[in-house]
Design an enzyme around this catalytic site. Structure first.
Site, short mmCIF file in Angstrom:
data_model
loop_
_atom_site.label_atom_id
_atom_site.label_comp_id
_atom_site.label_asym_id
_atom_site.label_seq_id
_atom_site.Cartn_x
_atom_site.Cartn_y
_atom_site.Cartn_z
CG HIS A 1 -42.53 109.40 82.69
ND1 HIS A 1 -41.87 108.30 82.20
CD2 HIS A 1 -41.72 110.48 82.43
CE1 HIS A 1 -40.73 108.69 81.66
NE2 HIS A 1 -40.62 110.01 81.77
CG ASN B 1 -46.40 103.00 86.49
OD1 ASN B 1 -46.91 103.83 85.74
ND2 ASN B 1 -45.15 102.59 86.33
CB THR C 1 -41.20 100.34 87.19
OG1 THR C 1 -40.07 101.19 87.03
CG2 THR C 1 -42.02 100.32 85.93
P1 GDP Z 1 -40.32 103.80 84.59
O1 GDP Z 1 -39.12 104.55 84.08
O2 GDP Z 1 -40.23 103.49 86.06
O3 GDP Z 1 -41.63 104.47 84.22
O4 GDP Z 1 -40.33 102.35 83.90
P2 GDP Z 1 -39.94 101.88 82.41
O5 GDP Z 1 -39.24 102.98 81.67
O6 GDP Z 1 -39.25 100.56 82.53
O7 GDP Z 1 -41.36 101.61 81.74
C1 GDP Z 1 -42.16 102.64 81.21
C2 GDP Z 1 -43.60 102.39 81.59
O8 GDP Z 1 -44.04 101.15 81.01
C3 GDP Z 1 -43.86 102.17 83.10
O9 GDP Z 1 -43.97 103.36 83.82
C4 GDP Z 1 -45.14 101.38 83.09
O10 GDP Z 1 -46.28 102.22 82.83
C5 GDP Z 1 -44.94 100.48 81.89
N1 GDP Z 1 -44.35 99.19 82.28
C6 GDP Z 1 -43.06 98.93 82.63
N2 GDP Z 1 -42.87 97.63 82.92
C7 GDP Z 1 -44.10 97.04 82.77
C8 GDP Z 1 -44.57 95.69 82.93
O11 GDP Z 1 -43.84 94.77 83.29
N3 GDP Z 1 -45.89 95.48 82.67
C9 GDP Z 1 -46.74 96.46 82.26
N4 GDP Z 1 -48.01 96.18 82.04
N5 GDP Z 1 -46.32 97.74 82.11
C10 GDP Z 1 -45.03 98.03 82.36
MG MG Z 2 -38.41 104.84 82.14
#
Ligand code: GDP
Ligand code: MG
Length: 189
Positions: free
Chosen positions: A125, A122, A98
């Site tokens: 998704h 990033n 992530t």
């Molecule tokens: P994913 O499942 O790998 O997409 O990660 P998550 O479900 O934890 O988070 C959803 C989305 O939130 C991520 O793809 C990022 O766009 C954003 N995100 C997650 N963690 C962070 C962080 O620590 N900082 C920021 N700015 N964005 C984050």
């Molecule tokens: Mg996620």
């Protein structure tokens, strides 16, 4: 008759900064196809604040929630239903971690390692479980019936009886080709 391992569905989003950059978009599309994913549905849309809220409901309390909402609704995203064996884990492996610095350091050849700009931007998704894949598909493909797909169409995707349209970026069933007898014994999960 031996049954084939069933396919899995996952929801993939190519986020707005990717869709804005034709070179990067094409590179990611090439990776998806080269890794053997089949593209079941594709749509380009500007995600609405209501959709984003429902999609990221689990993150409502996070410090990055507001910037994530603003970014995800800032321009067109490409949203895909992808299928493969173990599609959920396979797509998450191809995306990479992530956090972008972690991706660049530990997994530089992943999509996020190559095309992520920040933790928010990033690149992509991917669903993290079969339950979230169902929930996420229902948000963006309201007319898509998962049970119907497994019952009637999975067999074609599993046996490769497909046509690919690179400009629409979608695989459709090629009903002119005969399915092998050994492919007809697929079970649904
Ligand atoms: P994913 O499942 O790998 O997409 O990660 P998550 O479900 O934890 O988070 C959803 C989305 O939130 C991520 O793809 C990022 O766009 C954003 N995100 C997650 N963690 C962070 C962080 O620590 N900082 C920021 N700015 N964005 C984050
Ligand atoms: Mg996620």
């Amino acid at each position: 008759m031996k049954s084939k391992q069933p396919l899995q569905l996952t929801l993939a989003i190519l986020k707005p900064h990717v869709v804005k950059s034709p070179f990067v978009l094409q590179k990611i599309r090439d990776l998806i196809i080269d890794e053997g994913f089949k593209v079941v549905r594709s749509r380009r849309t500007i995600i609405t604040p209501m959709e984003a809220e429902s999609f990221y409901a689990d993150h409502k309390e996070k410090f990055f929630y507001n910037r994530l909402m603003t970014f995800m609704c800032s321009g067109p995203s490409d949203i895909h239903i992808l299928t493969a064996h173990d599609a959920i884990a396979k797509w998450r492996t191809l995306m990479g971690p992530t956090k972008v610095y972690q991706a660049q350091f530990h997994a530089p050849h992943t999509i996020r390692g190559m095309y992520g700009l920040s933790d928010t931007r990033n690149a992509t998704h991917g669903s993290d479980s079969p339950e979230s894949s169902k929930r996420e598909i229902a948000i963006f493909f309201k007319e898509f019936n998962i049970e119907h797909w497994f019952k009637n169409e999975e067999i074609f995707y599993n046996s490769g009886n497909l046509k690919f349209d690179p400009s629409l970026f979608i695989h459709t069933i090629d009903r002119t080709r005969k399915i092998n007898e050994s492919d007809q014994d697929t079970t649904m999960i």
